[in-house]
Design an enzyme around this catalytic site. Structure first.
Site, PDB file in Angstrom:
ATOM      1  N   SER A   1      47.660  38.001  34.085  1.00 41.06           N
ATOM      2  CA  SER A   1      46.106  37.576  33.974  1.00 41.06           C
ATOM      3  C   SER A   1      46.128  36.286  34.328  1.00 41.06           C
ATOM      4  CB  SER A   1      45.707  37.803  32.120  1.00 41.06           C
ATOM      5  OG  SER A   1      44.437  37.965  32.137  1.00 41.06           O
ATOM      6  N   ASN A   2      44.935  35.690  33.870  1.00 45.55           N
ATOM      7  CA  ASN A   2      44.449  34.389  34.340  1.00 45.55           C
ATOM      8  C   ASN A   2      43.849  33.521  33.128  1.00 45.55           C
ATOM      9  OD1 ASN A   2      41.313  34.630  34.681  1.00 45.55           O
ATOM     10  ND2 ASN A   2      42.117  36.239  36.184  1.00 45.55           N
ATOM     11  N   ARG A   3      43.244  32.474  33.580  1.00 45.22           N
ATOM     12  CA  ARG A   3      42.496  31.415  32.401  1.00 45.22           C
ATOM     13  C   ARG A   3      41.136  31.609  32.158  1.00 45.22           C
ATOM     14  NH1 ARG A   3      46.290  27.574  30.926  1.00 45.22           N
ATOM     15  NH2 ARG A   3      47.818  27.197  32.452  1.00 45.22           N
ATOM     16  N   SER A   4      40.599  32.614  32.965  1.00 45.31           N
ATOM     17  CA  SER A   4      39.127  33.063  32.768  1.00 45.31           C
ATOM     18  C   SER A   4      38.644  33.111  31.266  1.00 45.31           C
ATOM     19  CB  SER A   4      38.800  34.014  33.535  1.00 45.31           C
ATOM     20  OG  SER A   4      37.265  34.436  33.134  1.00 45.31           O
TER      21      SER A   4
ATOM     22  N   ALA B   1      37.112  37.131  36.697  1.00 46.73           N
ATOM     23  CA  ALA B   1      38.024  36.532  37.661  1.00 46.73           C
ATOM     24  C   ALA B   1      38.977  37.840  37.609  1.00 46.73           C
ATOM     25  CB  ALA B   1      38.880  35.373  37.006  1.00 46.73           C
TER      26      ALA B   1
END
Ligand code: CTP
Length: 205
Positions: free
Chosen positions: A21-24, A88
């Site tokens: 995943s990502n930091r959004s 994102a």
């Protein structure tokens, strides 16, 4: 108007307990949804996993992966007058997700990743002339050139661009907005709720 918004990160399954995943945080998309609903628009918010409350008066469609988000977007695009893609979305997902928990082995692990759908790209290709498409660009360098390139390549009407250091994961953001004529509207650093208001007022004008 009927406004469709994507927000937050996506999660791409590795095994039952792990994902990419990502930091959004979803804050920008939720702020836009909140403001658009306060203006009386009919808002559908397609959101990846975030720790935010559903904004009042908004139809929330929670999704997990890029594939889930793509399916929800395509199902809701025909009715939309305005489509705002702030999610994102993961560009890659594990090519072979597994259903049992992965066991560690000696040595390094190589994870094969495959491309996910470029949701904004697909919507841009198929959109009707009466639909307004707005995308985001979060870059670490060459912000303006990359944003303008994305705007054209994905057939957007507007793009909202920010440096990762100015907005990603923060409560505030500093953006530059471009329309398809290349006109440039820089906004000063502000709370995301304020950026959402200024961006929506500019775009819907
Ligand atoms: N987006 C999307 N689906 C994806 C990836 C991105 O809908 N699989 C949308 C985001 O919501 C955002 C915009 O596209 O509005 C960001 O585009 P980005 O992925 O940064 O553009 P590219 O130029 O294709 O990617 P890169 O910077 O990796 O070259």
């Amino acid at each position: 108007m009927n406004i469709l918004i994507t927000a937050g990160p996506t999660r791409e399954k590795i095994d039952p307990v792990r994902f990419i995943s990502n930091r959004s945080t979803g804050k920008m998309g939720y702020a836009i949804a909140t403001y658009a609903a306060s203006l009386g628009h009919q808002v559908t918010l397609i959101s990846g996993p975030v720790s935010l409350k559903a904004p009042a008066g908004v139809t929330l469609i929670p999704v997990e992966s890029a594939a889930d988000m793509a399916a929800a977007v395509h199902a809701n695009t025909p009715e939309a007058d305005v489509i705002i893609m702030s999610a994102a979305v993961a560009d890659y997902r594990p090519a072979h997700p597994i259903d049992s928990k992965m066991k560690k082995q000696p040595g390094n692990l190589f994870l094969e990743l495959e491309r996910t759908e470029d949701i904004l790209g697909t919507v841009g290709k198929n959109k009707r002339a009466d639909q307004l498409l707005i995308g985001f660009a979060a870059e670490t360098e060459e912000l303006e050139a990359r944003a303008l390139d994305k705007l054209k390549r994905k057939n957007m009407d507007w793009i909202i661009a920010n440096l990762v250091s100015d907005g990603f994961g923060n409560d505030t953001n500093k953006v530059i907005i471009f329309n398809r004529n290349g006109e440039r509207f820089p906004l000063a650093l502000a709370e995301k709720s304020d950026i959402a208001k200024q961006a929506i007022d500019l775009i819907l004008k």
